[in-house]
Design a protein around this motif. Structure first.
Motif, PDB file in Angstrom:
ATOM      1  N   GLU A   1       0.831  -1.202   0.000  1.00 36.13           N
ATOM      2  CA  GLU A   1       0.000   0.000   0.000  1.00 36.13           C
ATOM      3  C   GLU A   1       0.869   1.258   0.000  1.00 36.13           C
ATOM      4  N   ILE A   2       1.946   1.238   0.770  1.00 37.81           N
ATOM      5  CA  ILE A   2       2.865   2.378   0.822  1.00 37.81           C
ATOM      6  C   ILE A   2       3.508   2.604  -0.543  1.00 37.81           C
ATOM      7  N   ASN A   3       3.932   1.528  -1.179  1.00 33.43           N
ATOM      8  CA  ASN A   3       4.574   1.645  -2.496  1.00 33.43           C
ATOM      9  C   ASN A   3       3.601   2.174  -3.547  1.00 33.43           C
ATOM     10  N   ARG A   4       2.352   1.734  -3.469  1.00 27.91           N
ATOM     11  CA  ARG A   4       1.339   2.239  -4.405  1.00 27.91           C
ATOM     12  C   ARG A   4       1.105   3.732  -4.175  1.00 27.91           C
ATOM     13  N   TYR A   5       1.083   4.113  -2.907  1.00 26.56           N
ATOM     14  CA  TYR A   5       0.864   5.523  -2.576  1.00 26.56           C
ATOM     15  C   TYR A   5       2.008   6.387  -3.121  1.00 26.56           C
ATOM     16  N   LYS A   6       3.235   5.931  -2.937  1.00 24.22           N
ATOM     17  CA  LYS A   6       4.393   6.698  -3.402  1.00 24.22           C
ATOM     18  C   LYS A   6       4.446   6.799  -4.923  1.00 24.22           C
ATOM     19  N   ALA A   7       3.807   5.852  -5.592  1.00 24.80           N
ATOM     20  CA  ALA A   7       3.817   5.851  -7.060  1.00 24.80           C
ATOM     21  C   ALA A   7       2.727   6.748  -7.654  1.00 24.80           C
ATOM     22  N   ARG A   8       1.852   7.271  -6.825  1.00 22.42           N
ATOM     23  CA  ARG A   8       0.762   8.105  -7.338  1.00 22.42           C
ATOM     24  C   ARG A   8       1.287   9.448  -7.838  1.00 22.42           C
ATOM     25  N   ASP A   9       0.625   9.944  -8.863  1.00 28.39           N
ATOM     26  CA  ASP A   9       1.001  11.232  -9.454  1.00 28.39           C
ATOM     27  C   ASP A   9      -0.006  12.290  -9.004  1.00 28.39           C
ATOM     28  N   PHE A  10       0.455  13.209  -8.166  1.00 30.80           N
ATOM     29  CA  PHE A  10      -0.413  14.276  -7.670  1.00 30.80           C
ATOM     30  C   PHE A  10      -0.155  15.606  -8.385  1.00 30.80           C
ATOM     31  N   SER A  11       0.694  15.583  -9.403  1.00 27.61           N
ATOM     32  CA  SER A  11       1.131  16.827 -10.041  1.00 27.61           C
ATOM     33  C   SER A  11       0.004  17.555 -10.776  1.00 27.61           C
ATOM     34  N   LYS A  12      -1.027  16.820 -11.176  1.00 21.93           N
ATOM     35  CA  LYS A  12      -2.104  17.446 -11.944  1.00 21.93           C
ATOM     36  C   LYS A  12      -3.252  17.953 -11.066  1.00 21.93           C
ATOM     37  N   LEU A  13      -3.149  17.722  -9.780  1.00 21.68           N
ATOM     38  CA  LEU A  13      -4.194  18.200  -8.876  1.00 21.68           C
ATOM     39  C   LEU A  13      -4.180  19.722  -8.792  1.00 21.68           C
ATOM     40  N   ILE A  14      -5.364  20.307  -8.730  1.00 24.45           N
ATOM     41  CA  ILE A  14      -5.504  21.764  -8.625  1.00 24.45           C
ATOM     42  C   ILE A  14      -6.237  22.097  -7.331  1.00 24.45           C
ATOM     43  N   LEU A  15      -5.642  22.995  -6.549  1.00 22.77           N
ATOM     44  CA  LEU A  15      -6.286  23.408  -5.305  1.00 22.77           C
ATOM     45  C   LEU A  15      -7.629  24.064  -5.602  1.00 22.77           C
ATOM     46  N   ALA A  16      -8.632  23.699  -4.836  1.00 21.49           N
ATOM     47  CA  ALA A  16      -9.985  24.217  -5.069  1.00 21.49           C
ATOM     48  C   ALA A  16     -10.161  25.585  -4.421  1.00 21.49           C
ATOM     49  N   GLU A  17     -10.721  26.499  -5.187  1.00 23.82           N
ATOM     50  CA  GLU A  17     -11.070  27.813  -4.636  1.00 23.82           C
ATOM     51  C   GLU A  17     -12.493  27.794  -4.084  1.00 23.82           C
ATOM     52  N   ASN A  18     -13.374  27.117  -4.803  1.00 25.67           N
ATOM     53  CA  ASN A  18     -14.753  26.967  -4.342  1.00 25.67           C
ATOM     54  C   ASN A  18     -14.846  25.653  -3.573  1.00 25.67           C
ATOM     55  N   LYS A  19     -14.963  25.742  -2.276  1.00 25.91           N
ATOM     56  CA  LYS A  19     -14.956  24.551  -1.420  1.00 25.91           C
ATOM     57  C   LYS A  19     -15.797  24.820  -0.183  1.00 25.91           C
ATOM     58  N   PRO A  20     -16.268  23.780   0.476  1.00 27.22           N
ATOM     59  CA  PRO A  20     -17.078  24.000   1.684  1.00 27.22           C
ATOM     60  C   PRO A  20     -16.223  24.440   2.866  1.00 27.22           C
ATOM     61  N   THR A  21     -16.831  25.195   3.750  1.00 28.59           N
ATOM     62  CA  THR A  21     -16.191  25.491   5.027  1.00 28.59           C
ATOM     63  C   THR A  21     -16.277  24.229   5.891  1.00 28.59           C
ATOM     64  N   SER A  22     -15.602  24.248   7.018  1.00 25.20           N
ATOM     65  CA  SER A  22     -15.672  23.092   7.919  1.00 25.20           C
ATOM     66  C   SER A  22     -17.106  22.847   8.383  1.00 25.20           C
ATOM     67  N   GLU A  23     -17.830  23.923   8.652  1.00 20.97           N
ATOM     68  CA  GLU A  23     -19.226  23.779   9.089  1.00 20.97           C
ATOM     69  C   GLU A  23     -20.089  23.204   7.972  1.00 20.97           C
ATOM     70  N   GLU A  24     -19.872  23.678   6.743  1.00 21.78           N
ATOM     71  CA  GLU A  24     -20.637  23.164   5.604  1.00 21.78           C
ATOM     72  C   GLU A  24     -20.301  21.696   5.340  1.00 21.78           C
ATOM     73  N   ALA A  25     -19.028  21.339   5.522  1.00 21.52           N
ATOM     74  CA  ALA A  25     -18.626  19.939   5.352  1.00 21.52           C
ATOM     75  C   ALA A  25     -19.312  19.061   6.394  1.00 21.52           C
ATOM     76  N   GLN A  26     -19.348  19.535   7.638  1.00 25.78           N
ATOM     77  CA  GLN A  26     -20.017  18.778   8.703  1.00 25.78           C
ATOM     78  C   GLN A  26     -21.505  18.633   8.405  1.00 25.78           C
ATOM     79  N   ASN A  27     -22.133  19.711   7.962  1.00 25.70           N
ATOM     80  CA  ASN A  27     -23.561  19.652   7.633  1.00 25.70           C
ATOM     81  C   ASN A  27     -23.829  18.642   6.519  1.00 25.70           C
ATOM     82  N   ALA A  28     -22.947  18.623   5.511  1.00 24.08           N
ATOM     83  CA  ALA A  28     -23.114  17.684   4.394  1.00 24.08           C
ATOM     84  C   ALA A  28     -22.981  16.239   4.873  1.00 24.08           C
TER      85      ALA A  28
END
Length: 241
Positions: free
Chosen positions: A118-145
């Motif tokens: 599992e560790i080796n699979r995790y290290k092999a993942r490519d996260f370079s294409k991920l984009i930080l979200a600007e539109n996202k829930p607050t902690s309270e909105e996440a809890q409500n969801a």
């Protein structure tokens, strides 16, 4: 002599009265315990049993009550049957805290094969294409969801641990249908004042979700199974109990 006899009788009467009072108190106490036990059994499948309510009043502070009332409000306003369906696709894997295994790996100590894989699979993942979200829930909105999705299962869990949900770093995720407006993936964790970071406490609460907004309800966040791999959120989980 007569006075001594009278005193003796008075003392005996007093002792008898005290014994009766103690006996009555004992019986009432047993009835109370029995009643609470029966009530706890009758309401064992309910969210709030009598003993649970007593525990609340003994341990909750103002902030705990505010969180509890918010959870009740969300439950009351959520539909009985959720129309949100989980995404069915090739399952991504949950983020892994590889730091806890670093010393073990360096020292070449034993690690179970499945963990190492599992560790080796995790290290092999490519996260370079991920984009930080600007539109996202607050902690309270996440809890409500999350509460809207799981209802009493998670609401009771948070109330019992006097905990609230905190949102981690969110990444834009591909939309899964034309009805969706926004979809993001993020780790979450439960926190309380006494212990700090509680992680996911226990199932069904998880540590990672997709949060979705729909065109029909652009101001409401819903929760779904996470749809993509994201890195472990060390900022969110910097202190674990």
């Amino acid at each position: 002599m007569k006075s001594s006899q009278q005193d003796f009788e008075k003392n005996a009467t007093k002792k008898s009265a005290v014994k009766k009072i103690v006996k009555i108190i004992g019986v009432l106490f047993l009835i109370l315990i029995l009643g609470l036990g029966i009530a706890e059994y009758i309401y064992r499948n309910e969210k709030e049993t009598p003993l649970y309510k007593i525990q609340q009043h003994l341990t909750y502070n103002k902030e705990d009550w505010a969180n509890y009332e918010n959870n009740k409000r969300i439950l009351a306003s959520s539909p009985v049957n959720s129309n949100i369906t989980d995404v069915a696709s090739a399952a991504p894997e949950s983020p892994i805290d590889t730091l806890i295994w670093e010393n073990t790996i360096k020292n070449k100590d034993y690690i179970p094969d499945e963990v190492l894989s599992e560790i080796n699979r995790y290290k092999a993942r490519d996260f370079s294409k991920l984009i930080l979200a600007e539109n996202k829930p607050t902690s309270e909105e996440a809890q409500n969801a999350i509460i809207t999705h799981y209802k009493n299962e998670v609401s009771k869990l948070l109330d019992e641990y006097k905990a609230h949900i905190q949102m981690g770093t969110a990444y834009n995720a591909p939309l899964q249908s034309q009805d969706e407006l926004v979809r993001v993936t993020a780790m979450v964790s439960a926190f309380n004042k006494e212990r700090g970071n509680l992680g996911n406490i226990q199932m069904p609460l998880d540590v990672i979700y997709d949060f979705v907004q729909y065109k029909s309800e652009p101001n409401v966040w819903y929760v779904s199974d996470f749809s993509q791999n994201i890195p472990y959120d060390y900022k969110l989980n910097k202190e674990r109990w």
